[in-house]
Write a protein that holds these residues in place. Structure first.
Motif, PDB file in Angstrom:
ATOM      1  N   ALA A 218       0.747  -1.271  -0.059  1.00 37.14           N
ATOM      2  CA  ALA A 218       0.255   0.144  -0.125  1.00 37.14           C
ATOM      3  C   ALA A 218       0.678   1.173  -0.062  1.00 37.14           C
ATOM      4  CB  ALA A 218      -0.783   0.042   1.338  1.00 37.14           C
ATOM      5  N   GLN A 219       1.816   1.211   0.558  1.00 36.73           N
ATOM      6  CA  GLN A 219       2.932   2.266   0.823  1.00 36.73           C
ATOM      7  C   GLN A 219       3.296   2.711  -0.626  1.00 36.73           C
ATOM      8  OE1 GLN A 219       3.202   4.797   3.018  1.00 36.73           O
ATOM      9  NE2 GLN A 219       2.422   3.724   4.937  1.00 36.73           N
ATOM     10  N   GLN A 220       3.763   1.600  -1.186  1.00 33.86           N
ATOM     11  CA  GLN A 220       4.385   1.716  -2.558  1.00 33.86           C
ATOM     12  C   GLN A 220       3.417   2.407  -3.413  1.00 33.86           C
ATOM     13  OE1 GLN A 220       7.520   1.380  -3.756  1.00 33.86           O
ATOM     14  NE2 GLN A 220       8.121   0.857  -1.358  1.00 33.86           N
ATOM     15  N   SER A 221       2.131   1.968  -3.375  1.00 31.49           N
ATOM     16  CA  SER A 221       1.254   2.404  -4.386  1.00 31.49           C
ATOM     17  C   SER A 221       1.075   3.806  -4.289  1.00 31.49           C
ATOM     18  CB  SER A 221      -0.183   1.668  -4.116  1.00 31.49           C
ATOM     19  OG  SER A 221       0.068   0.327  -4.663  1.00 31.49           O
ATOM     20  N   LEU A 222       1.011   4.294  -2.573  1.00 29.51           N
ATOM     21  CA  LEU A 222       0.807   5.483  -2.369  1.00 29.51           C
ATOM     22  C   LEU A 222       1.907   6.714  -2.612  1.00 29.51           C
ATOM     23  CD1 LEU A 222      -1.390   7.209  -0.886  1.00 29.51           C
ATOM     24  CD2 LEU A 222       0.034   6.834   1.424  1.00 29.51           C
ATOM     25  N   LYS A 223       3.096   6.022  -2.859  1.00 27.54           N
ATOM     26  CA  LYS A 223       4.309   6.795  -3.083  1.00 27.54           C
ATOM     27  C   LYS A 223       4.235   7.004  -4.844  1.00 27.54           C
ATOM     28  CE  LYS A 223       7.495   4.726   0.270  1.00 27.54           C
ATOM     29  NZ  LYS A 223       8.599   3.849   0.144  1.00 27.54           N
ATOM     30  N   GLU A 224       3.843   6.002  -5.381  1.00 30.16           N
ATOM     31  CA  GLU A 224       3.714   6.290  -6.685  1.00 30.16           C
ATOM     32  C   GLU A 224       2.521   7.428  -7.319  1.00 30.16           C
ATOM     33  OE1 GLU A 224       4.368   5.871 -10.774  1.00 30.16           O
ATOM     34  OE2 GLU A 224       5.530   4.802  -9.284  1.00 30.16           O
ATOM     35  N   ALA A 225       1.319   7.140  -6.355  1.00 27.68           N
ATOM     36  CA  ALA A 225       0.322   8.177  -6.488  1.00 27.68           C
ATOM     37  C   ALA A 225       0.652   9.687  -6.437  1.00 27.68           C
ATOM     38  CB  ALA A 225      -0.818   7.769  -5.787  1.00 27.68           C
ATOM     39  N   THR A 226       1.747   9.664  -5.271  1.00 32.07           N
ATOM     40  CA  THR A 226       2.178  10.898  -5.045  1.00 32.07           C
ATOM     41  C   THR A 226       3.119  11.445  -5.928  1.00 32.07           C
ATOM     42  OG1 THR A 226       1.903  10.350  -2.642  1.00 32.07           O
ATOM     43  CG2 THR A 226       3.187  12.436  -3.060  1.00 32.07           C
ATOM     44  N   CYS A 227       3.887  10.646  -6.553  1.00 29.76           N
ATOM     45  CA  CYS A 227       4.649  11.083  -7.604  1.00 29.76           C
ATOM     46  C   CYS A 227       4.207  11.550  -8.754  1.00 29.76           C
ATOM     47  CB  CYS A 227       5.678   9.854  -8.069  1.00 29.76           C
ATOM     48  SG  CYS A 227       6.954   9.347  -6.514  1.00 29.76           S
ATOM     49  N   LEU A 228       2.934  10.978  -9.176  1.00 27.54           N
ATOM     50  CA  LEU A 228       2.376  11.162 -10.246  1.00 27.54           C
ATOM     51  C   LEU A 228       1.688  12.645 -10.233  1.00 27.54           C
ATOM     52  CD1 LEU A 228       0.853   7.926 -11.342  1.00 27.54           C
ATOM     53  CD2 LEU A 228       2.426   8.830 -12.801  1.00 27.54           C
ATOM     54  N   GLU A 229       0.881  12.739  -8.874  1.00 26.49           N
ATOM     55  CA  GLU A 229       0.532  14.028  -8.647  1.00 26.49           C
ATOM     56  C   GLU A 229       1.422  15.122  -8.490  1.00 26.49           C
ATOM     57  OE1 GLU A 229      -3.817  15.266  -7.390  1.00 26.49           O
ATOM     58  OE2 GLU A 229      -3.013  13.229  -6.783  1.00 26.49           O
ATOM     59  N   THR A 230       2.535  14.854  -8.057  1.00 27.13           N
ATOM     60  CA  THR A 230       3.574  16.003  -8.141  1.00 27.13           C
ATOM     61  C   THR A 230       4.010  16.438  -9.378  1.00 27.13           C
ATOM     62  OG1 THR A 230       4.299  15.118  -5.943  1.00 27.13           O
ATOM     63  CG2 THR A 230       5.765  16.611  -7.200  1.00 27.13           C
ATOM     64  N   ARG A 231       4.200  15.272 -10.193  1.00 25.71           N
ATOM     65  CA  ARG A 231       4.442  15.741 -11.812  1.00 25.71           C
ATOM     66  C   ARG A 231       3.395  16.544 -12.555  1.00 25.71           C
ATOM     67  NH1 ARG A 231       5.944   9.873 -12.555  1.00 25.71           N
ATOM     68  NH2 ARG A 231       8.135   9.402 -11.490  1.00 25.71           N
ATOM     69  N   LYS A 232       2.257  16.003 -12.243  1.00 29.29           N
ATOM     70  CA  LYS A 232       1.143  16.699 -12.919  1.00 29.29           C
ATOM     71  C   LYS A 232       1.133  18.283 -12.312  1.00 29.29           C
ATOM     72  CE  LYS A 232      -3.928  16.781 -13.049  1.00 29.29           C
ATOM     73  NZ  LYS A 232      -5.048  15.867 -12.681  1.00 29.29           N
ATOM     74  N   ASN A 233       1.206  18.494 -11.007  1.00 21.10           N
ATOM     75  CA  ASN A 233       1.093  19.762 -10.488  1.00 21.10           C
ATOM     76  C   ASN A 233       2.277  20.746 -11.044  1.00 21.10           C
ATOM     77  OD1 ASN A 233      -1.084  19.622  -9.026  1.00 21.10           O
ATOM     78  ND2 ASN A 233      -0.134  18.599  -7.675  1.00 21.10           N
ATOM     79  N   LYS A 234       3.568  19.974 -11.159  1.00 21.08           N
ATOM     80  CA  LYS A 234       4.732  20.951 -11.641  1.00 21.08           C
ATOM     81  C   LYS A 234       4.489  21.381 -13.152  1.00 21.08           C
ATOM     82  CE  LYS A 234       8.621  18.816  -9.174  1.00 21.08           C
ATOM     83  NZ  LYS A 234       9.645  17.915  -9.258  1.00 21.08           N
TER      84      LYS A 234
END
Length: 234
Positions: A218-234
């Motif tokens: 679950a933590q791995q999936s959460l990290k991936e989601a956060t990474c994708l969201e960060t890239r999108k917001n950048k």
């Protein structure tokens, strides 16, 4: 929680991520506070202000950055998140109500760009039936009738004529609302496959894994989601 408290099974109540790194005295204070919050009569429960005051005396660090909470390495990595999103927080808390609110508010905007090839025949009776399943599912989802929503969305997806990540996401959440985490996880995995750049797919996979007790995954999936969201917001 009450059964665990009555059985003096305090260790089961403590967040496993702490790995025992807390004093017995602090643990006992937290369990006592939790017990007070679980009183049946509202007037017997402590006010939020007094709770905060009690917790402040136990706080060891005044601020913990979100990248530490999520376990994302600090440095030059483009995946270092500057914040924890509301969806991410909801996944960590397994707060299905907030996830529902965010999915409902987003609507179908994340389906843009998905090509659906339909033959002339599909625009006739079968197509109309397929769209009716979608409408029924959406109406049930809005009304929080998650069992009907799950059924209608399944009928839509089983037709196989249109690809809709949003409908798959809504069925996934409907499964969670109906206490069917294994089925929800299957939908989430499918979502990640068909829409690997969509943070919501990984968020739903994360919360399904959290509910199933698969903490590391679950933590791995959460990290991936956060990474994708960060890239999108950048």
């Amino acid at each position: 929680a009450l059964d665990l408290i009555r059985g003096n099974n305090f260790q089961m109540l403590i967040d496993s991520c702490l790995e025992g790194d807390f004093s017995e005295e602090d643990g006992a204070k937290l369990v006592l506070l939790a017990t007070c919050c679980l009183q049946y009569e509202q007037r017997q429960r402590p006010r939020v202000k007094s709770l905060v005051s009690s917790l402040m005396s136990l706080q060891k660090e005044t601020e913990v950055p979100s990248y530490i909470l999520l376990g994302v390495p600090r440095g030059n990595s483009e995946c270092t998140p500057p914040w924890v999103t509301r969806m991410g927080e909801a996944c960590l808390r397994m707060d299905l109500e907030t996830i529902y609110e965010l999915l409902h508010k987003a609507g179908y905007k994340d389906d843009e760009g998905f090509q659906n090839e339909l033959s002339f025949q599909m625009w006739t009776k079968q197509m109309q039936q397929t769209l009716n399943f979608k409408k029924e599912g959406d109406a049930a989802f809005r009304a929080r009738d998650f069992r009907t929503a799950m059924y209608s969305y399944t009928q839509f997806l089983d037709c196989g004529t249109m690809v809709s990540p949003t409908i798959c996401a809504r069925r996934c959440l409907s499964c969670l609302m109906n206490d069917m985490p294994n089925e929800a996880l299957r939908d989430a995995v499918q979502l990640v496959t068909i829409s690997p750049g969509w943070a919501t797919a990984f968020y739903l996979q994360a919360v399904s894994l959290f509910i199933l007790g698969m903490e590391n995954e679950a933590q791995q999936s959460l990290k991936e989601a956060t990474c994708l969201e960060t890239r999108k917001n950048k």
